[in-house]
Design a protein around this motif. Structure first.
Motif, short mmCIF file in Angstrom:
data_model
loop_
_atom_site.label_atom_id
_atom_site.label_comp_id
_atom_site.label_asym_id
_atom_site.label_seq_id
_atom_site.Cartn_x
_atom_site.Cartn_y
_atom_site.Cartn_z
N ASP A 125 0.94 -1.44 0.37
CA ASP A 125 0.35 -0.12 0.66
C ASP A 125 0.89 1.00 0.05
OD1 ASP A 125 -2.79 -1.44 0.05
OD2 ASP A 125 -2.65 -1.57 2.10
N VAL A 126 2.26 1.72 1.14
CA VAL A 126 3.14 1.91 0.87
C VAL A 126 3.93 2.39 -0.40
CG1 VAL A 126 4.91 3.07 1.52
CG2 VAL A 126 2.84 2.16 3.81
N LEU A 127 3.71 1.97 -1.33
CA LEU A 127 4.74 1.71 -2.45
C LEU A 127 3.27 1.92 -4.02
CD1 LEU A 127 6.43 1.04 -4.65
CD2 LEU A 127 5.84 -1.40 -4.36
N ARG A 128 2.45 1.58 -3.53
CA ARG A 128 1.16 1.95 -4.43
C ARG A 128 1.27 3.70 -4.08
NH1 ARG A 128 -2.76 -3.02 -4.39
NH2 ARG A 128 -1.10 -4.66 -5.67
N PHE A 129 1.32 4.31 -2.86
CA PHE A 129 0.66 5.60 -2.42
C PHE A 129 1.79 6.65 -3.06
CE2 PHE A 129 2.09 8.91 0.22
CZ PHE A 129 1.01 9.85 0.67
N GLY B 221 -8.44 8.72 -0.73
CA GLY B 221 -8.86 7.21 -0.83
C GLY B 221 -8.33 6.40 0.60
N ALA B 222 -9.41 4.93 0.06
CA ALA B 222 -8.53 4.16 0.92
C ALA B 222 -8.03 2.84 0.47
CB ALA B 222 -9.69 3.05 1.64
N PHE B 223 -6.75 2.72 1.57
CA PHE B 223 -5.80 1.33 0.61
C PHE B 223 -6.66 0.37 1.77
CE2 PHE B 223 -3.47 4.84 -0.55
CZ PHE B 223 -3.32 4.59 -1.66
N ASP B 224 -5.56 -1.35 1.54
CA ASP B 224 -6.26 -2.15 3.01
C ASP B 224 -5.75 -1.78 4.12
OD1 ASP B 224 -7.21 -3.29 0.83
OD2 ASP B 224 -5.42 -5.00 0.90
#
Length: 331
Positions: free
Chosen positions: A118-122, A134-137
């Motif tokens: 999630d941090v990588l994608r953010f 938005g919300a990540f897992d």
């Protein structure tokens, strides 16, 4: 082309005195400096100094934990360093450990794979200057936008041990960071990456104790191995690498509270494979084996030695020159 790195800062040397260290590394042919973040210097300050003192060096974090900073602050720190060293900085991310995250930073260490993903994608979106909403897992972000996104977003690398994280790195990151493995282990880890994209870097942190006192090096190596490879993630990593039977006596002694017995149970061949030692020239050739096995950026993690303790700054400069890749070419 293989790049050569050094883990910074070097132990026992104040950050203010690292200008000479960075100059010596550059002169010896080292191309990169990579910072670690445990309980010493933070990951960014040593690299900021290197960016100012040696503009030719490439910079990387190996690693910055994904739990100990909020996503926005991590994006800001990465953006600032990428702005200070455009095109020369890579952000290495990793889950870290329950001790660093939970015991020392009072953050719950849960779902490390998902948090890292999630941090990588953010960061991928935020460092491009996008508004993330938005919300990540594992967390939610409301309308975060970097005030000053870097002109050159830094590559994002993942610290990975076993197949799940290695495959995530191959699918979504710009490189992978390996740690605590022997040169002979590299092909197994690299095989999990599959076909790599252009500019995908394999970085490996390699512990090097350049001393001819094998007894000293092995004693220090056993202490490090029992500290690291008893951590569950690293224990599972070495089981996956095939050291289940070899290291079982160490794990059994550690579980029973016998720290001395655990260290004594580590065979010499395991110490010698994971903690390189011998004269600097021999260590340099052992580091080359990692490059031959598929590592693009071998990063030396220099350990203390009796010779360095006795010789001071002059001994360190000489050692860096002997370890560096330019010494090998000159030879």
């Amino acid at each position: 082309m293989t790049r050569w790195g050094m883990t910074v800062p070097l132990g026992g040397i104040p950050l203010a005195d690292h200008a000479a260290v960075y100059a010596a590394l550059t002169d010896a042919g080292f191309t990169d400096v990579w910072s670690a973040e445990v309980n010493g210097a933070d990951a960014f300050t040593p690299l900021a100094l290197a960016a100012a003192w040696q503009p030719s060096l490439r910079l990387g974090t190996a690693i910055t934990p994904v739990f100990t900073r909020g996503p926005g602050l991590l994006a800001m720190s990465a953006a600032a360093l990428a702005d200070a060293a455009p095109g020369r900085f890579a952000l290495g991310l990793g889950a870290s450990s329950p001790v660093v995250v939970g015991d020392w930073n009072a953050v719950e260490f849960t779902q490390p794979f998902r948090r890292t993903r999630d941090v990588l994608r953010f960061l991928r979106a935020a460092l491009r200057g996008e508004t993330v909403d938005g919300a990540f897992d594992t967390f939610a972000v409301r309308r975060f936008t970097l005030e000053r996104p870097p002109a050159v977003p830094p590559p994002l690398l993942l610290a990975a041990l076993r197949p799940g994280m290695l495959r995530l790195a191959a699918a979504e990151a710009d490189g992978v960071i390996l740690n605590w493995l022997a040169a002979d282990d590299v092909p197994r880890a690299v095989a999990e990456l599959g076909e790599r994209r252009p500019q995908f870097d394999v970085v490996a942190r390699i512990f090097v104790c350049p001393t001819e006192d094998a007894g000293y090096a092995r004693k220090l190596g056993r202490r490090l191995i029992t500290s690291y490879l008893t951590v569950p993630a690293y224990a599972e990593f070495h089981r996956w690498l095939g050291r289940d039977e070899t290291l079982a006596p160490m794990w059994d002694a550690w579980a029973a509270g016998d720290r001395r017995g655990a260290a004594a149970a580590v065979p010499d061949e395991v110490v010698d494979a994971l903690v390189l030692h011998g004269p600097p020239e021999q260590c340099r050739e052992q580091v080359r084996r990692y490059a031959d096995a598929g590592v693009d950026v071998p990063v030396v993690a220099l350990l203390p030695t009796p010779e360095l303790a006795a010789g001071g700054a002059a001994a360190l400069s000489t050692l860096i020159a002997r370890l560096g890749p330019d010494a090998g070419r000159a030879a």
